[in-house]
Design a protein around this motif. Sequence first.
Motif, PDB file in Angstrom:
ATOM      1  N   ARG A 198       0.545  -1.614  -0.108  1.00 50.97           N
ATOM      2  CA  ARG A 198      -0.004   0.047   0.041  1.00 50.97           C
ATOM      3  C   ARG A 198       0.774   1.413  -0.037  1.00 50.97           C
ATOM      4  O   ARG A 198       0.366   2.223   0.282  1.00 50.97           O
ATOM      5  N   MET A 199       2.265   1.164  -0.322  1.00 49.13           N
ATOM      6  CA  MET A 199       3.023   2.178  -0.416  1.00 49.13           C
ATOM      7  C   MET A 199       2.901   3.092  -1.391  1.00 49.13           C
ATOM      8  O   MET A 199       3.060   4.523  -1.087  1.00 49.13           O
ATOM      9  N   ASP A 200       2.378   2.760  -2.281  1.00 49.13           N
ATOM     10  CA  ASP A 200       1.694   3.685  -3.392  1.00 49.13           C
ATOM     11  C   ASP A 200       0.632   4.321  -3.320  1.00 49.13           C
ATOM     12  O   ASP A 200       0.289   5.396  -4.032  1.00 49.13           O
ATOM     13  N   VAL A 201      -0.355   4.191  -2.219  1.00 48.39           N
ATOM     14  CA  VAL A 201      -1.365   4.930  -2.162  1.00 48.39           C
ATOM     15  C   VAL A 201      -1.414   5.635  -0.829  1.00 48.39           C
ATOM     16  O   VAL A 201      -2.478   6.346  -0.691  1.00 48.39           O
ATOM     17  N   ILE A 202      -0.159   5.770  -0.061  1.00 44.78           N
ATOM     18  CA  ILE A 202      -0.092   6.482   1.200  1.00 44.78           C
ATOM     19  C   ILE A 202       0.833   7.788   0.972  1.00 44.78           C
ATOM     20  O   ILE A 202       1.940   7.584   0.093  1.00 44.78           O
ATOM     21  N   PHE A 221      -7.307   6.835   9.877  1.00 41.88           N
ATOM     22  CA  PHE A 221      -5.978   7.723   9.985  1.00 41.88           C
ATOM     23  C   PHE A 221      -4.718   7.024  10.359  1.00 41.88           C
ATOM     24  O   PHE A 221      -4.857   5.933  10.847  1.00 41.88           O
ATOM     25  N   ILE A 222      -3.630   7.461   9.920  1.00 36.76           N
ATOM     26  CA  ILE A 222      -2.130   6.916  10.084  1.00 36.76           C
ATOM     27  C   ILE A 222      -1.412   8.198  10.885  1.00 36.76           C
ATOM     28  O   ILE A 222      -1.511   9.151  10.110  1.00 36.76           O
ATOM     29  N   SER A 232      -7.643   8.780   5.248  1.00 41.45           N
ATOM     30  CA  SER A 232      -8.327   7.960   4.252  1.00 41.45           C
ATOM     31  C   SER A 232      -9.865   8.326   4.412  1.00 41.45           C
ATOM     32  O   SER A 232     -10.207   8.041   5.456  1.00 41.45           O
ATOM     33  N   ASP A 233     -10.670   8.448   3.251  1.00 45.06           N
ATOM     34  CA  ASP A 233     -11.954   8.656   3.259  1.00 45.06           C
ATOM     35  C   ASP A 233     -12.834   7.294   2.498  1.00 45.06           C
ATOM     36  O   ASP A 233     -13.956   7.528   2.570  1.00 45.06           O
ATOM     37  N   ALA A 240      -4.134  10.555   2.010  1.00 42.25           N
ATOM     38  CA  ALA A 240      -3.422  11.819   1.905  1.00 42.25           C
ATOM     39  C   ALA A 240      -3.218  12.396   3.172  1.00 42.25           C
ATOM     40  O   ALA A 240      -3.587  12.200   4.243  1.00 42.25           O
ATOM     41  N   ARG A 241      -1.831  13.284   2.843  1.00 39.32           N
ATOM     42  CA  ARG A 241      -1.391  13.999   4.136  1.00 39.32           C
ATOM     43  C   ARG A 241      -2.176  15.136   4.419  1.00 39.32           C
ATOM     44  O   ARG A 241      -2.718  16.009   3.931  1.00 39.32           O
TER      45      ARG A 241
END
Length: 368
Positions: A198-202, A221-222, A232-233, A240-241
Motif C-alpha cells: 500500500r506504499m503507493d497509495v499513502i 488515520f495513520i 483516508s476517506d 492523503a497527508r
Amino acid sequence: MRHTLCWAAATLLAATACAAQASGQGVAALDLLVRPAHVAPQAAQSVMLAVARAGDRLVAVGERGIAVFSDDNGARWRQAKVPVSVTLTALCFASPSEGWAVGHGGVVLHTQDGGEQWTLQLDGQRAAQIALAAAATAESAGQPDAAQRKQAAERLVADGPDKPLFDVRFADSKNGLVVGAYGLALATRDGGRNWESRMDVIDNPRGMHLYAIAARGNEWFIVGEQGTVLRSDDGGQRFARLPSPYKGTFFGALTGSAGELIVFGLRGNAFGSGDSGKTWQRIATAGPATLTAGARLADGALVLTDEAGRVLLSRDAGKHFEALAVPGGAPLAGVAQASDGRLVVGGVRGLAGIALDKAAPVTAGTVK
C-alpha cells in the motif's frame, strides 16, 4: 536507522528494544522467525507493549514473542503458543476468536481461537519482495515516482527480514492494514492469506516511519514520524497527508464517539480535531512525558498512557485529561478495558489492573 525507530519498535522502551537486539548478537534474525517464543513462568511480568479485548478475554503481547491471555479480567494469565521470538508491538481483534498481531521482523501473526495459538502469515523478507514487485509493476506502467519506489524497495530487500511493523487494523475478518518502519504498509483482502503493498497509495514520499492506525467508519488515520498525519476517506484504500500541528513524532491516535480525533506522542504533545484533521487544538496533558498508547472506554471516556507510568483520563471528548493516582511509576505501553470496567495496562513491569472508581485524580506533576 533513525533514532525514533528503536523507540517505537518497543513503543516506549528504546533501551529495552536495543538491549533485546544486542542480546541477540550472533543469533540471525531469520532464527528468531522460526524459533517459538520461550515459555516463561512469569510471562505476564515480561515487557508488554500492547493489550486488547477479544470478546470478554484480554490478550497482551510484548518482548521475545511472548503473548498471554486472561479470561478473568486480568487476575490470572496464561501464555499463548507463538511460532516466533521477535518483539511483538501491536494487536487487533476483528471478533472474539479472530485476531492479528504484528512486530519486529515484519511479522504478522494470526489467531482463530482468541489468542491461545498463533500462526505466521507474513515476515519481513516476504514483505520486502511484495514491495519490490509492486514497484516493478509501477515502473513498467510508467508511473512518475516508480524509480524512487523501486530503489526504496530494493533497499528493503537488501536489509533482510528485520523490518518492524508497529500497528495493525482490521475492519472485518477479511480487510486489514499493517504499517511500520520506513513507510512500510501492506493490506490484505482475504484475512491475511495474501498481502499487497500500500506504499503507493499513502502520501509518504520521504518514507517516514508509520506508528499507529485509527479508524471511524470509512475514515482511517495513520500517524507517524516527524508530525506525519494521514487520512483516508475510503476505508483505507488511499491516504492523503493532513496539515500537522506538530513537527515531532506521533505514536498514537484515537477516534472518539463524539467525532473527535486525537493524536499524541513525543514530550506529552497531544492535539485534538473536531473536523477530521483539518484544524487542531492543543490538549494539555499535565507533563512532558511521551504519550505511548490510548483507548476509548465503553462509556465514551478516553485514556492515554505515558512513559512516566501515568494513566490520563478524559470524560469530555478529549478536551481535558487528568492524571490518575496509579502506583509504581514504571513506563506504560498499552491499555485496554476489561469486561468488569477496570483498565489493564502493559509496560516495563508487565501487566497490571487499575480500578477506575478507586484511582483518584492527582495534581499535575505529582505522579512519579
